[in-house]
Design an enzyme around this catalytic site. Structure first.
Site, PDB file in Angstrom:
ATOM      1  CD  GLU A 175      50.095  29.029  40.587  1.00  0.00           C
ATOM      2  OE1 GLU A 175      50.802  29.334  39.617  1.00  0.00           O
ATOM      3  OE2 GLU A 175      49.127  29.690  40.969  1.00  0.00           O
ATOM      4  CB  SER A 227      50.451  33.185  42.142  1.00  0.00           C
ATOM      5  OG  SER A 227      49.600  34.226  41.787  1.00  0.00           O
ATOM      6  NE  ARG A 277      46.639  29.604  39.016  1.00  0.00           N
ATOM      7  CZ  ARG A 277      45.549  30.316  38.791  1.00  0.00           C
ATOM      8  NH1 ARG A 277      44.411  29.720  38.493  1.00  0.00           N
ATOM      9  NH2 ARG A 277      45.594  31.635  38.828  1.00  0.00           N
TER      10      ARG A 277
END
Ligand code: EPU
Length: 357
Positions: free
Chosen positions: A353, A253, A164
């Site tokens: 995130e 997420s 990520r």
């Protein structure tokens, strides 16, 4: 170049947070970016790039000039003995691109079906799901440098993909020497991705390493599923676990799955034998952040209008609607409370995130 003033951003972020852009420019071609740079008022102003708005938390109105990426176009660029190369405009929806490749009988992206957002945003956080990440299917991208007005192309190594993560998430230290060096440095706030080329390897092989998918395969009694079948399973699994942003605002997420050393993991297992963990190729251990948050009792809870999704504790949701939507401040208050609980119980710091604006 289309310039709009005082634009509501609620329809442009999947959390459904109400905020406004003082100035929003719709970028439909690369020429719009050159025109923007030449504009006496907008050229020198700070800018912020908006893709599908599926990985952001807006904590207030945006003062920077918002560049809304709407460059379209999908085509098969090349076919070699080892791969098909597909090119997509940054403004194409990611899921529609996955579906389009399958319609052209070009498998390879099916595990990443139904990920919200645009193609241009996909390299920024190296999107991934069910055992495949963007970097596994990436060829190169074109970008526009807001500092120099030049366009450039980056390959996978130059994008510095991580979990990520990529060069587009990091800022370069401000220095005059950096002005002509777009490569190898942080490109956040500087590079505008305009086109992405994807590499779909030949021969195609199903990726069924992720437990949820393997379970589906066994249940269905299919030895070697087609790509279309995997696409359907992935869509099904995601719909059963993750809220549809069209119904419940969210940004996927909310935290990354944290990595720990085997020693740290053994220490946690001694206290929490049920902890979900996966050994990684580099010897580290990844822990399921959703499990950690769930274990702290957060699933289904709310703070104000910010909530923890009741089927997946890693997803924070908007429990308000329209004018009464959650604020970015409420989301971040809930996020901090979750970080504190997880730290106090497990000694692990969760890292958000999405990009907080
Ligand atoms: N779990 C719980 N309780 C929860 C949530 C999860 O016990 O409330 C457990 C699950 O039972 C499972 C484990 O945690 O054993 C992992 O859960 P899941 O398979 O749902 O995947 P995840 O690690 O939570 C990651 C990605 C998702 C991606 C899925 C599938 C991150 C931060 N998230 O989630 O990506 O779709 O794997 O590959 O890496 C995103 O990045 O926005 C995203 C949705």
């Amino acid at each position: 170049m289309l310039v709009e003033k005082n634009v509501p951003l609620q329809p442009y972020n999947t959390f459904g947070i109400a905020a406004r852009a003082q100035t929003l420019v719709r970028v439909r071609a690369q020429a719009d970016l050159s025109e923007l740079m030449a504009d006496p008022e907008l050229g020198p102003a700070p800018k912020w790039v908006l893709g599908g708005g599926s990985n952001i938390v807006l904590t207030g109105d945006v003062r920077d000039v918002v560049l809304k990426m709407e460059i379209k176009g999908l085509r098969v660029l090349d076919e070699t003995p080892r791969a098909w190369i597909v090119e997509a405009g940054a403004g194409e929806a990611w899921h529609d691109t996955v579906a389009w490749t399958l319609d052209q009988n070009l498998p390879g992206l099916e595990n990443m079906a139904l990920i919200p957002g645009t193609v241009g945003a996909s390299p920024v956080q190296n999107i991934g799901a069910y055992g495949v990440e963007l970097q596994d299917r990436f060829e190169s991208l074109d970008a526009f440098d807001l500092l120099t007005g030049q366009t450039f192309t980056l390959n996978a190594a130059q994008c510095a993909f991580g979990y990520r993560d990529s060069v587009f998430k990091h800022r370069a230290p401000a220095s005059p020497q950096n002005a002509s060096l777009p490569l190898g440095l942080g490109l956040a706030g500087r590079a505008v991705i305009t086109r992405v080329r994807l590499r779909l390897p030949k021969p195609w092989r199903p990726e069924l390493g992720y437990l949820d998918l393997e379970r589906r395969r066994v249940q269905a009694g299919i030895e070697r599923p087609e790509a279309r079948q995997i696409f359907d399973w992935v869509c099904d699994i995601r719909r059963s676990k993750l809220p549809d942003p069209a119904e419940v605002g969210n940004a996927g997420s909310f935290f990354k799955n944290p990595s720990v050393t085997p020693e740290q993991c053994a220490d946690i297992i001694a206290r929490e034998p049920r902890i979900v963990h996966y050994p990684m190729a580099d010897g580290s251990i990844k822990l399921a952040a959703g499990w950690l948050i769930d274990a702290c009792g957060w699933k289904g809870k709310s703070v104000g209008k910010a909530g923890v999704y009741d089927k997946q504790a890693l997803v924070l949701v908007n429990r308000g609607h329209g004018a009464d939507s959650v604020t970015g401040g409420e989301v971040m208050t809930l996020a901090r409370a979750i970080q504190t609980s997880v730290y106090e119980r497990f000694g692990i710091r969760l890292e958000p995130e999405p990009v907080v604006i």
